[in-house]
Design an enzyme around this catalytic site. Structure first.
Site, mmCIF file in Angstrom:
data_model
loop_
_atom_site.group_PDB
_atom_site.id
_atom_site.type_symbol
_atom_site.label_atom_id
_atom_site.label_comp_id
_atom_site.label_asym_id
_atom_site.label_seq_id
_atom_site.Cartn_x
_atom_site.Cartn_y
_atom_site.Cartn_z
ATOM 1 C CG ASN A 102 -1.982 -1.035 1.182
ATOM 2 O OD1 ASN A 102 -2.516 -1.335 0.119
ATOM 3 N ND2 ASN A 102 -2.305 -1.623 2.325
ATOM 4 C CG HIS A 115 4.123 -2.139 5.484
ATOM 5 N ND1 HIS A 115 4.145 -0.777 5.696
ATOM 6 C CD2 HIS A 115 2.820 -2.470 5.345
ATOM 7 C CE1 HIS A 115 2.919 -0.308 5.701
ATOM 8 N NE2 HIS A 115 2.081 -1.320 5.474
ATOM 9 C CG HIS A 117 -0.023 -5.934 3.723
ATOM 10 N ND1 HIS A 117 -0.710 -5.908 4.920
ATOM 11 C CD2 HIS A 117 0.272 -4.648 3.431
ATOM 12 C CE1 HIS A 117 -0.831 -4.647 5.334
ATOM 13 N NE2 HIS A 117 -0.249 -3.861 4.444
HETATM 14 P P1 AMP Z 1 -0.925 -0.562 5.873
HETATM 15 O O1 AMP Z 1 -2.386 -0.289 5.999
HETATM 16 O O2 AMP Z 1 -0.518 -1.086 4.517
HETATM 17 O O3 AMP Z 1 -0.078 0.613 6.311
HETATM 18 O O4 AMP Z 1 -0.624 -1.764 6.860
HETATM 19 C C1 AMP Z 1 -0.258 -1.606 8.194
HETATM 20 C C2 AMP Z 1 -0.549 -2.912 8.881
HETATM 21 O O5 AMP Z 1 0.172 -2.947 10.100
HETATM 22 C C3 AMP Z 1 -2.022 -3.132 9.226
HETATM 23 O O6 AMP Z 1 -2.489 -4.312 8.566
HETATM 24 C C4 AMP Z 1 -2.011 -3.280 10.745
HETATM 25 O O7 AMP Z 1 -2.925 -4.248 11.191
HETATM 26 C C5 AMP Z 1 -0.587 -3.690 11.019
HETATM 27 N N1 AMP Z 1 -0.082 -3.387 12.336
HETATM 28 C C6 AMP Z 1 -0.172 -2.209 12.994
HETATM 29 N N2 AMP Z 1 0.430 -2.309 14.196
HETATM 30 C C7 AMP Z 1 0.919 -3.564 14.286
HETATM 31 C C8 AMP Z 1 1.651 -4.285 15.280
HETATM 32 N N3 AMP Z 1 1.995 -3.728 16.443
HETATM 33 N N4 AMP Z 1 1.968 -5.577 15.045
HETATM 34 C C9 AMP Z 1 1.613 -6.165 13.869
HETATM 35 N N5 AMP Z 1 0.941 -5.545 12.884
HETATM 36 C C10 AMP Z 1 0.586 -4.260 13.099
#
Ligand code: AMP
Length: 128
Positions: A102, A115, A117
């Site tokens: 994203n 990052h 996914h």
């Molecule tokens: P994005 O929306 O592409 O920025 O994805 C960020 C992702 O990080 C989301 O799917 C969240 O659920 C995940 N996320 C946020 N905080 C944490 C955390 N502490 N541990 C694992 N995943 C997280």
């Protein structure tokens, strides 16, 4: 173009206190499934699929794909290769999986540390 300049180009400066930077430093716990000198993979805290893993580079920046340059092809290419290996290790290779990157608010990006996914374990719906 280096990491910090890339962050500025995206309109978001790299914040070394973002949640993934804190996970990298071990300040926030994570369910790690893989790590090496260049990247770390851990389970998403709010999984959107039976298998939902996040793969992040250890480098501080870029915040997203905005401003990526040819010089970034090496580490970013290796990140994708590692994602494929992790997906295979998680048993996703046969039925398939989705890699999602994203970028920015319209894509729903919430964490400003680039990052990937890795999503799988179910038949995934079409894109919005
Ligand atoms: P994005 O929306 O592409 O920025 O994805 C960020 C992702 O990080 C989301 O799917 C969240 O659920 C995940 N996320 C946020 N905080 C944490 C955390 N502490 N541990 C694992 N995943 C997280």
């Amino acid at each position: 173009m280096g990491g910090c300049e890339m962050a500025e180009a995206s309109g978001e400066r790299y914040d070394s206190n973002n949640v993934f930077a804190r996970i990298l430093r071990g300040e926030i716990p994570s369910d790690r499934v893989y790590e090496d000198g260049e990247c770390v993979a851990f389970r998403d805290i709010e999984p959107a699929a039976p298998t939902h893993i996040l793969l992040i580079p250890r480098r501080a920046g870029p915040v997203s794909t905005v401003g990526l340059a040819d010089e970034d092809a090496g580490w970013l290419g290796r990140l994708i290769v590692r994602a494929a290996r992790i997906a295979a290790e998680q048993g996703l290779a046969e039925r398939g999986y989705r890699l999602v990157l994203n970028t920015g608010r319209d894509a729903g990006q919430t964490v400003w540390h680039l990052h990937l996914h890795i999503l799988g374990g179910v038949e995934l719906g079409p894109f919005a």
